[in-house]
Design a protein around this motif. Structure first.
Motif, PDB file in Angstrom:
ATOM      1  N   GLY A 149      37.931  36.378  26.781  1.00  0.00           N
ATOM      2  CA  GLY A 149      38.389  37.739  26.988  1.00  0.00           C
ATOM      3  C   GLY A 149      37.229  38.668  27.284  1.00  0.00           C
ATOM      4  O   GLY A 149      36.060  38.311  27.083  1.00  0.00           O
ATOM      5  N   LYS A 182      40.530  46.154  35.388  1.00  0.00           N
ATOM      6  CA  LYS A 182      41.893  45.697  35.118  1.00  0.00           C
ATOM      7  C   LYS A 182      42.387  44.638  36.101  1.00  0.00           C
ATOM      8  O   LYS A 182      42.885  43.584  35.667  1.00  0.00           O
ATOM      9  CB  LYS A 182      42.839  46.901  35.085  1.00  0.00           C
ATOM     10  N   THR A 228      41.364  36.705  31.976  1.00  0.00           N
ATOM     11  CA  THR A 228      41.582  36.281  30.591  1.00  0.00           C
ATOM     12  C   THR A 228      42.233  37.456  29.854  1.00  0.00           C
ATOM     13  O   THR A 228      43.036  38.173  30.418  1.00  0.00           O
ATOM     14  CB  THR A 228      40.252  35.873  29.947  1.00  0.00           C
ATOM     15  N   GLU A 229      41.908  37.648  28.598  1.00  0.00           N
ATOM     16  CA  GLU A 229      42.473  38.771  27.846  1.00  0.00           C
ATOM     17  C   GLU A 229      41.606  40.021  28.031  1.00  0.00           C
ATOM     18  O   GLU A 229      40.386  39.962  27.869  1.00  0.00           O
ATOM     19  CB  GLU A 229      42.548  38.426  26.360  1.00  0.00           C
ATOM     20  N   ASN A 286      40.764  43.631  26.581  1.00  0.00           N
ATOM     21  CA  ASN A 286      40.872  44.400  25.348  1.00  0.00           C
ATOM     22  C   ASN A 286      40.121  45.719  25.523  1.00  0.00           C
ATOM     23  O   ASN A 286      38.923  45.717  25.819  1.00  0.00           O
ATOM     24  CB  ASN A 286      40.268  43.603  24.182  1.00  0.00           C
ATOM     25  N   LYS A 315      47.113  49.372  31.082  1.00  0.00           N
ATOM     26  CA  LYS A 315      47.918  48.371  30.370  1.00  0.00           C
ATOM     27  C   LYS A 315      47.155  47.058  30.106  1.00  0.00           C
ATOM     28  O   LYS A 315      47.477  45.995  30.654  1.00  0.00           O
ATOM     29  CB  LYS A 315      49.209  48.085  31.125  1.00  0.00           C
ATOM     30  N   PRO A 316      46.153  47.099  29.236  1.00  0.00           N
ATOM     31  CA  PRO A 316      45.448  45.873  28.864  1.00  0.00           C
ATOM     32  C   PRO A 316      46.347  44.985  28.000  1.00  0.00           C
ATOM     33  O   PRO A 316      47.414  45.417  27.544  1.00  0.00           O
ATOM     34  CB  PRO A 316      44.259  46.399  28.054  1.00  0.00           C
ATOM     35  N   HIS A 317      45.900  43.775  27.763  1.00  0.00           N
ATOM     36  CA  HIS A 317      46.647  42.900  26.861  1.00  0.00           C
ATOM     37  C   HIS A 317      46.618  43.437  25.434  1.00  0.00           C
ATOM     38  O   HIS A 317      47.593  43.300  24.697  1.00  0.00           O
ATOM     39  CB  HIS A 317      46.044  41.484  26.873  1.00  0.00           C
ATOM     40  N   GLN A 318      45.487  44.039  25.061  1.00  0.00           N
ATOM     41  CA  GLN A 318      45.311  44.521  23.691  1.00  0.00           C
ATOM     42  C   GLN A 318      44.563  45.844  23.687  1.00  0.00           C
ATOM     43  O   GLN A 318      43.611  46.032  24.443  1.00  0.00           O
ATOM     44  CB  GLN A 318      44.531  43.482  22.875  1.00  0.00           C
ATOM     45  N   ILE A 371      51.820  46.690  25.032  1.00  0.00           N
ATOM     46  CA  ILE A 371      50.412  46.424  24.697  1.00  0.00           C
ATOM     47  C   ILE A 371      50.307  46.008  23.235  1.00  0.00           C
ATOM     48  O   ILE A 371      50.811  46.700  22.348  1.00  0.00           O
ATOM     49  CB  ILE A 371      49.560  47.692  24.945  1.00  0.00           C
ATOM     50  N   ARG A 372      49.670  44.862  22.995  1.00  0.00           N
ATOM     51  CA  ARG A 372      49.407  44.445  21.616  1.00  0.00           C
ATOM     52  C   ARG A 372      48.398  45.398  20.987  1.00  0.00           C
ATOM     53  O   ARG A 372      47.434  45.813  21.641  1.00  0.00           O
ATOM     54  CB  ARG A 372      48.859  43.026  21.596  1.00  0.00           C
TER      55      ARG A 372
END
Length: 243
Positions: free
Chosen positions: A39, A60, A65-66, A68, A85-88, A126-127
């Motif tokens: 990530g 973005k 990968t991830e 954050n 809008k990221p993964h986390q 989003i986490r």
């Protein structure tokens, strides 16, 4: 295996010190992923002294990968996160002028604020992880605020780990980390960690906190890369995280 997210802020600090685009932050992110990073983490601050808001927008579409994004949930930060809008999103209670993140959330005092922010982020898919001290009394507050994960602030651990070489009897602080991790896992929160983790202290932390899902490492990794090279350094860190 615990995932390694590489914080690329320090590469941006180097770029900004001279102006221009060297090192190229986009290429750095691509290379980190190519070399094995699980990530990419960025922490844009209001003064943009390292990662700039435009960097986040540019990163973005290329992070595979991830992705954050961490920071204090100001209006500008929230607008940026909701746009990209990221993964986390990792929420950190940084005042604007702080040099580096150095404390976790008081999830009791800021419960209403955190609930509102986290709800907004989760509605966007989003986490959400929130930065937390190793304090078992603040874990339930993170859960009730709606967080998916907590990120343990490991600065005090890193300091105590170094001191324990000469004063091993004083390494009591680590019990707080183990207890906080157990409590988080018991109530359904996943666990991240970050701050001052390095090749010397990472393996011990990983072995004794089996709940660990992800670490975010920047400063120490970049310093090691000066000597070992970026590709080799990322692999060295990933070996510390093997089960």
């Amino acid at each position: 295996m615990t995932k390694l997210s590489v914080n690329i802020n320090k590469f941006a600090t180097l770029r900004n010190a001279r102006g221009g685009n060297l090192p190229d932050i986009i290429q750095v992110a691509k290379d980190c992923e190519r070399f094995g990073a699980d990530g990419i983490t960025v922490h844009p601050r209001p003064d943009e002294r390292h990662i700039r808001y435009q960097d986040v927008r540019d990163l973005k579409p290329i992070v595979t990968t991830e992705f954050n994004i961490e920071g204090y949930p100001s209006k500008d930060f929230m607008d940026l996160v909701l746009e990209t809008k990221p993964h986390q999103a990792t929420l950190v209670p940084d005042p604007p002028g702080v040099l580096t993140s150095n404390n976790g959330w008081d999830t009791v005092h800021y419960q209403a604020f955190l609930k509102d922010v986290i709800s907004t982020l989760k509605k966007a898919g989003i986490r959400v992880s929130i930065f937390l001290n190793p304090d078992i009394s603040k874990v339930e507050g993170a859960k009730s605020a709606g967080a998916d994960r907590i990120e343990l602030y490991t600065g005090p651990y890193a300091e105590e780990y170094t001191n324990a070489r000469t004063q091993p009897q004083n390494f009591r602080l680590f019990n707080d980390y183990k207890n906080t991790a157990r409590e988080a896992s018991a109530i359904g929160l996943e666990l991240n960690a970050g701050h001052d983790l390095n090749l010397d202290n990472l393996r011990f932390f990983k072995l004794h906190i089996p709940q660990l899902k992800e670490v975010s490492i920047g400063h120490a990794l970049v310093c090691d890369a000066i000597y070992f090279g970026l590709e080799n350094t990322i692999q060295l860190y990933k070996r510390q995280l093997q089960d």
